[in-house]
Design a protein around this motif. Structure first.
Motif, PDB file in Angstrom:
ATOM      1  N   SER A 179       0.824  -1.204   0.000  1.00 34.11           N
ATOM      2  CA  SER A 179       0.000   0.000   0.000  1.00 34.11           C
ATOM      3  C   SER A 179       0.863   1.261   0.000  1.00 34.11           C
ATOM      4  O   SER A 179       0.610   2.209  -0.749  1.00 34.11           O
ATOM      5  CB  SER A 179      -0.934   0.013   1.215  1.00 34.11           C
ATOM      6  OG  SER A 179      -1.813  -1.086   1.187  1.00 34.11           O
ATOM      7  N   ARG A 182       2.529   1.778  -3.260  1.00 33.18           N
ATOM      8  CA  ARG A 182       1.549   1.846  -4.362  1.00 33.18           C
ATOM      9  C   ARG A 182       1.953   0.921  -5.517  1.00 33.18           C
ATOM     10  O   ARG A 182       1.894   1.280  -6.692  1.00 33.18           O
ATOM     11  CB  ARG A 182       1.410   3.288  -4.848  1.00 33.18           C
ATOM     12  CG  ARG A 182       0.893   4.235  -3.782  1.00 33.18           C
ATOM     13  CD  ARG A 182       1.045   5.692  -4.169  1.00 33.18           C
ATOM     14  NE  ARG A 182       0.313   6.050  -5.348  1.00 33.18           N
ATOM     15  CZ  ARG A 182      -0.967   6.394  -5.377  1.00 33.18           C
ATOM     16  NH1 ARG A 182      -1.659   6.420  -4.253  1.00 33.18           N
ATOM     17  NH2 ARG A 182      -1.567   6.723  -6.498  1.00 33.18           N
ATOM     18  N   GLN A 205      -0.580   0.361  -8.563  1.00 34.13           N
ATOM     19  CA  GLN A 205      -1.183   1.471  -9.302  1.00 34.13           C
ATOM     20  C   GLN A 205      -1.081   1.313 -10.828  1.00 34.13           C
ATOM     21  O   GLN A 205      -2.002   1.733 -11.551  1.00 34.13           O
ATOM     22  CB  GLN A 205      -0.555   2.794  -8.866  1.00 34.13           C
ATOM     23  CG  GLN A 205      -0.957   3.231  -7.470  1.00 34.13           C
ATOM     24  CD  GLN A 205      -2.453   3.298  -7.289  1.00 34.13           C
ATOM     25  OE1 GLN A 205      -3.138   4.070  -7.948  1.00 34.13           O
ATOM     26  NE2 GLN A 205      -3.000   2.485  -6.378  1.00 34.13           N
ATOM     27  N   VAL A 231      -4.242  -0.123 -12.687  1.00 29.83           N
ATOM     28  CA  VAL A 231      -5.547   0.529 -12.614  1.00 29.83           C
ATOM     29  C   VAL A 231      -6.185   0.664 -14.009  1.00 29.83           C
ATOM     30  O   VAL A 231      -7.374   0.341 -14.176  1.00 29.83           O
ATOM     31  CB  VAL A 231      -5.445   1.896 -11.904  1.00 29.83           C
ATOM     32  CG1 VAL A 231      -6.728   2.714 -12.086  1.00 29.83           C
ATOM     33  CG2 VAL A 231      -5.147   1.696 -10.418  1.00 29.83           C
ATOM     34  N   GLY A 285      -5.586   1.330  -2.319  1.00 34.16           N
ATOM     35  CA  GLY A 285      -5.157   2.309  -3.310  1.00 34.16           C
ATOM     36  C   GLY A 285      -5.783   2.074  -4.671  1.00 34.16           C
ATOM     37  O   GLY A 285      -6.205   3.021  -5.344  1.00 34.16           O
ATOM     38  N   VAL A 286      -5.857   0.797  -5.081  1.00 36.85           N
ATOM     39  CA  VAL A 286      -6.442   0.469  -6.375  1.00 36.85           C
ATOM     40  C   VAL A 286      -7.938   0.789  -6.387  1.00 36.85           C
ATOM     41  O   VAL A 286      -8.456   1.377  -7.337  1.00 36.85           O
ATOM     42  CB  VAL A 286      -6.196  -1.012  -6.716  1.00 36.85           C
ATOM     43  CG1 VAL A 286      -7.012  -1.439  -7.940  1.00 36.85           C
ATOM     44  CG2 VAL A 286      -4.713  -1.263  -6.963  1.00 36.85           C
ATOM     45  N   ALA A 304      -8.526   4.550  -6.503  1.00 34.03           N
ATOM     46  CA  ALA A 304      -8.186   5.089  -7.825  1.00 34.03           C
ATOM     47  C   ALA A 304      -9.274   4.749  -8.835  1.00 34.03           C
ATOM     48  O   ALA A 304      -9.643   5.578  -9.680  1.00 34.03           O
ATOM     49  CB  ALA A 304      -6.839   4.541  -8.282  1.00 34.03           C
ATOM     50  N   HIS A 355       5.914   0.285 -13.073  1.00 32.70           N
ATOM     51  CA  HIS A 355       5.675   1.466 -12.263  1.00 32.70           C
ATOM     52  C   HIS A 355       6.638   2.568 -12.698  1.00 32.70           C
ATOM     53  O   HIS A 355       7.739   2.286 -13.179  1.00 32.70           O
ATOM     54  CB  HIS A 355       5.913   1.127 -10.789  1.00 32.70           C
ATOM     55  CG  HIS A 355       5.213   2.030  -9.831  1.00 32.70           C
ATOM     56  ND1 HIS A 355       5.615   3.323  -9.605  1.00 32.70           N
ATOM     57  CD2 HIS A 355       4.135   1.840  -9.032  1.00 32.70           C
ATOM     58  CE1 HIS A 355       4.830   3.874  -8.704  1.00 32.70           C
ATOM     59  NE2 HIS A 355       3.913   3.004  -8.334  1.00 32.70           N
TER      60      HIS A 355
END
Length: 262
Positions: free
Chosen positions: A33, A36, A39, A42, A70-71, A74, A248
Motif C-alpha cells: 500500500s 503503491r 497502481q 488501474v 489504493g487500487v 483510484a 511502475h
C-alpha cells in the motif's frame, strides 16, 4: 527469469501459526500500500470492469488486503465507477485487518468473514474477481482450476503479481526489504504486541518473510505461462485473455493476466 520452482511457502501450511501469518500479511499490506505497487494496473482493471459492466470486485486470496485500498480508490475516481465496491475473501480470513480497510474507505471495501475457496467461489459472491500477490501459491493444476471456475461462472478475472520475476528482486528480498521490515514494524496498524514480539525478540516474522518472499518469485508464472493456463481453463475460447507486464514509474513491474467474457 523463466525458471519456475514449486517450492513451499510457510504461510500456505495449515499448521503454520496464525499469529506469524498475520504478522507477515500485515507487513506485506503496509509495504504494498505504501509503495503503491499495484497502481500501474488501474487502467487494465478499469477497462475490464467497463467491458463487463461490473461495479463489484471480489478479491480472492486477499491476505491482509495489501494494495486493495489504493487500487479501489483510484478506480472509484474513474467515470462510471464511482459506486465501485470491493469484497475481500480468503481461505484464512483476517477480519481484524479488513475491518481497518472498511473503516478507512467508508465501506467501499467490505469483506466475507467465512472462508472462501478460490477454486470454488460461492455463486452468491458475484463480481469481477481479482487475485493480488497470491496466484503463485497455486500449482499448475490448481491455478488452472481457479481460472476455470471463473470461466464456468462467467466472472471476469484479473491476476496480478507485484514483481516482474527477476533475480534482482530476490536480492532485494534478502537485503533491503528485511531492514525496511525492522524499521516500519512499529508503524503498522492495527497494533499488535505479538508483531513486535515476533519481529524483535524472536524474529520469526522477518525470517519467514525472507523465505516466503524468495519462494514467491521462484513460483511466479511469467506471462506466457499465464496465457497457457488460461487456454487450458477456457478450451471453448469463451473469454478474451491478455497477459504481460506493466512498469511502475519508479521501476518495479507488475505481472498480470486479465480475462473476461467475449
Amino acid at each position: 527469469m523463466k525458471l519456475r520452482l514449486q517450492l513451499f511457502e510457510f504461510e500456505d501450511l495449515p499448521w503454520f501459526p496464525e499469529v506469524i501469518r498475520a504478522g507477515m500479511m500485515d507487513y506485506l499490506r503496509f509495504m504494498i500500500s505504501g509503495l503503491r505497487i499495484y497502481q500501474p494496473i488501474v487502467p487494465l482493471l478499469r477497462e475490464a470492469l467497463q467491458a463487463t459492466g461490473q461495479q463489484h470486485i471480489v478479491e480472492l486470496c486477499a491476505g491482509a488486503g495489501g494494495g486493495t485500498e489504493g487500487v479501489a480508490l483510484a478506480l472509484r475516481r474513474q467515470p462510471g465507477l464511482r459506486q465501485l465496491r470491493v469484497t475481500l475473501t480468503d481461505l484464512y480470513p483476517q477480519p481484524e485487518a479488513w475491518q481497518l480497510l472498511q473503516e478507512r474507505t467508508a465501506g467501499a471495501i467490505g469483506y466475507e468473514s467465512a472462508a472462501v475457496d478460490a477454486l470454488a467461489v460461492p455463486v452468491g459472491l458475484a463480481g469481477f474477481r481479482t487475485v493480488f500477490s497470491a496466484f503463485h501459491h497455486f500449482p499448475p493444476a490448481a491455478a488452472e482450476a481457479l481460472l476455470a471456475d471463473a470461466v464456468r461462472q462467467g466472472a471476469g478475472i484479473g491476476v496480478f503479481e507485484g514483481a516482474g520475476k527477476h533475480w534482482h528482486e530476490m536480492l532485494l528480498a534478502w537485503t533491503i526489504l528485511p531492514v525496511a521490515q525492522l524499521l516500519i514494524t512499529p508503524l503498522i496498524r492495527p497494533f499488535r504486541l505479538s508483531r513486535l514480539l515476533f519481529t524483535y525478540v524472536l524474529p520469526l516474522i522477518p525470517l519467514f518473510t525472507i523465505w516466503d518472499g524468495t519462494v514467491s518469485i521462484l513460483r511466479m508464472y511469467p506471462p506466457d505461462q499465464l496465457l497457457a493456463l488460461a487456454r487450458l481453463a477456457d478450451p471453448e475460447h469463451r473469454f478474451q485473455w491478455q497477459a504481460g507486464k506493466v512498469r511502475h514509474r519508479w521501476g518495479p513491474e507488475v505481472t498480470y493476466l486479465v480475462g473476461y467474457p467475449r
